[in-house]
Design a protein around this motif. Structure first.
Motif, PDB file in Angstrom:
ATOM      1  N   ASN A   1       0.641  -1.098  -0.224  1.00 42.79           N
ATOM      2  CA  ASN A   1       0.135   0.014  -0.161  1.00 42.79           C
ATOM      3  C   ASN A   1       0.138   0.912  -0.060  1.00 42.79           C
ATOM      4  N   ASN A   2       1.603   1.003   0.882  1.00 42.06           N
ATOM      5  CA  ASN A   2       2.760   2.824   1.402  1.00 42.06           C
ATOM      6  C   ASN A   2       4.186   2.755  -0.681  1.00 42.06           C
TER       7      ASN A   2
ATOM      8  N   TYR B   1       3.558   5.685  -5.311  1.00 43.70           N
ATOM      9  CA  TYR B   1       3.416   6.015  -6.965  1.00 43.70           C
ATOM     10  C   TYR B   1       2.226   6.418  -7.640  1.00 43.70           C
ATOM     11  N   ARG B   2       1.681   6.847  -6.480  1.00 42.69           N
ATOM     12  CA  ARG B   2       0.405   7.934  -6.992  1.00 42.69           C
ATOM     13  C   ARG B   2       0.441   9.190  -6.589  1.00 42.69           C
TER      14      ARG B   2
ATOM     15  N   ALA C   1       0.205   3.004  -8.886  1.00 46.99           N
ATOM     16  CA  ALA C   1      -0.637   2.663  -8.016  1.00 46.99           C
ATOM     17  C   ALA C   1      -1.443   2.057  -7.769  1.00 46.99           C
ATOM     18  N   ILE C   2      -2.253   2.104  -9.016  1.00 42.89           N
ATOM     19  CA  ILE C   2      -3.591   0.565  -8.645  1.00 42.89           C
ATOM     20  C   ILE C   2      -3.297  -0.634  -9.444  1.00 42.89           C
ATOM     21  N   SER C   3      -2.220  -0.965  -9.343  1.00 44.17           N
ATOM     22  CA  SER C   3      -1.620  -2.124  -9.485  1.00 44.17           C
ATOM     23  C   SER C   3      -0.422  -2.022  -7.958  1.00 44.17           C
ATOM     24  N   SER C   4      -0.124  -1.724  -6.738  1.00 41.36           N
ATOM     25  CA  SER C   4       0.402  -1.868  -5.909  1.00 41.36           C
ATOM     26  C   SER C   4      -0.257  -2.327  -5.276  1.00 41.36           C
ATOM     27  N   TYR C   5      -1.878  -1.553  -5.124  1.00 45.72           N
ATOM     28  CA  TYR C   5      -2.447  -1.557  -4.349  1.00 45.72           C
ATOM     29  C   TYR C   5      -3.296  -2.790  -4.494  1.00 45.72           C
TER      30      TYR C   5
ATOM     31  N   SER D   1      -5.772  -0.212   1.737  1.00 46.32           N
ATOM     32  CA  SER D   1      -5.683  -0.248   0.688  1.00 46.32           C
ATOM     33  C   SER D   1      -6.883   0.218   0.087  1.00 46.32           C
ATOM     34  N   LEU D   2      -8.435  -0.452   0.018  1.00 52.07           N
ATOM     35  CA  LEU D   2      -9.262  -0.879  -0.466  1.00 52.07           C
ATOM     36  C   LEU D   2      -9.679   0.548  -0.068  1.00 52.07           C
TER      37      LEU D   2
END
Length: 402
Positions: free
Chosen positions: A233-234, A239-240, A248-252, A265-266
């Motif tokens: 998440n961090n 990235y975001r 960022a979306i892929s990391s979440y 993360s949600l």
């Protein structure tokens, strides 16, 4: 508002307490970038980074002054050394100034006498182990410690130390937050604690918009704990903030694969998808967050506090009752209910105050409540029996708990 970086895993989320068990659920989010791509560093550098490029801090480092300080204590009987350490620090007026921006190693804390709860814990673990005793980092899930900045809400997970003298365990805690032995907590192996140390530093670099260093430090933390959902998440937050939204979306998404009920993360994924115009999936995530929060007593407690501060006392009482219906044993819920009832002119406030006194764990909480009631002109309530579970010894800005 200054950013609180005492968190081990500083994270973004409008969230209630961490102590409620939440059912896990599978979230199917498409992952455009692989784990390897996200961890490679190619989006910040022209070529992939290697482990040799990552920072390497001796977190539990002792210097010669620290060893000299401990020399007289090390000759004592092992069972007496922790008491001797505390007494020596107290007699020499050693204190640590709380500094949210100071995630320092043990030697730096000793030299500079400042640090946050992570630094303070590293300092104590190093000293106690040098004296031949066992000490571990202890993660504490403190509910409703959060604040708003730049349209995002930050919460943190607190760290203290569990020391084993051979005959019993002691908890040593930085007097920054209201530690309560009833909070969910777990002892950490060094690797896991060090991962949080590096993550904390990564978030400090992120606050300064130093994305390259933020990435290096979060990458180091993930090398130590690759399956930790909060670290992914961090990484997404880095990235975001750097404008790399798809990464960022892929990391979440990876964070949610590890822990499908990770509210951090949600929440972040819901926000970024909504900003990207993916309203269908954002609404799905929003509904899941809503369902989780309905089951969280600290969410309702937070709602009650907000209503009370806005002088909506009847609403505050209703929300406090919602919290109590889920978790009856938290004395703060009952005291807030009593205050809301008193302010709204409703009956039953003395009963709520008595319940708070009966449930409070120690004399410090009871004394605070009684002072508050006295200032309101409320007569002394019937004294309740309670078992003293903690002994408080103030040492500058930290304290010792039995």
């Amino acid at each position: 508002m200054n950013k609180i970086k005492v968190a081990l895993s500083l994270i973004f989320l409008v969230l209630g307490g961490c102590s409620t068990q939440i059912k896990k659920t599978d979230i199917s989010i498409s992952q455009e970038f692989s784990d390897e791509q996200l961890l490679s560093g190619i989006y910040f550098w022209s070529s992939p980074i290697t482990n040799s490029d990552l920072p390497d801090i001796d977190i539990l480092a002792l210097n010669n002054d620290m060893r000299l300080f401990l020399k007289s204590i090390s000759t004592r009987k092992k069972s007496d050394r922790l008491d001797a350490l505390i007494n020596k620090l107290q007699s020499q007026y050693f204190s640590i100034l709380y500094d949210a921006d100071a995630t320092l190693n043990a030697a730096q804390v000793f030299d500079q006498q400042r640090g946050n709860c992570m630094a303070f814990s590293a300092f104590l673990v190093a000293m106690i182990r040098e004296l031949g005793m066992d000490a571990k980092f202890n993660e504490v899930f403190v509910p409703e410690v959060r604040y708003l900045e730049s349209q995002q809400t930050f919460i943190y997970q607190h760290i203290n130390v569990v020391a084993d003298t051979g005959s019993r365990q002691r908890i040593l805690d930085f007097n920054f937050t209201d530690y309560n032995p009833e909070y969910n907590q777990k002892e950490l192996e060094d690797k896991a604690a060090f991962a949080k140390f590096y993550s904390n530093l990564a978030m400090e670099f992120l606050a300064d918009r130093d994305f390259k260093n933020a990435f290096l430090y979060i990458r180091k933390s993930m090398l130590l704990a690759p399956e930790e959902a909060d670290l992914w998440n961090n990484l997404g937050a880095i990235y975001r903030s750097a404008g790399l939204v798809k990464q960022a979306i892929s990391s979440y998404a990876i964070s949610l694969k590890i822990d499908g009920a990770n509210l951090v993360s949600l929440s972040n994924l819901e926000k970024v998808l909504r900003a990207q115009g993916d309203l269908q999936m954002a609404n799905v995530l929003s509904a899941k967050l809503h369902d989780y929060r309905q089951e969280d007593p600290y969410y309702w407690y937070g709602q009650a506090l907000t209503a009370y501060e806005d002088e909506l006392y009847e609403l505050a009482a209703n929300k406090a009752e919602d919290a109590i219906s889920i978790k009856k044993e938290d004395h703060r819920f009952h005291f807030l209910l009593g205050m809301a009832r008193l302010k709204s002119g409703a009956k039953g406030y003395q009963r709520s105050f008595k319940k708070a006194l009966a449930l409070s764990e120690n004399s410090r909480d009871q004394d605070q409540y009684r002072r508050k009631l006295k200032s309101l002109g409320i007569p002394e309530l019937e004294r309740t029996r309670f078992r003293e579970r903690r002994r408080l010894i103030v040492l500058g800005s930290w304290w010792w708990l039995n």
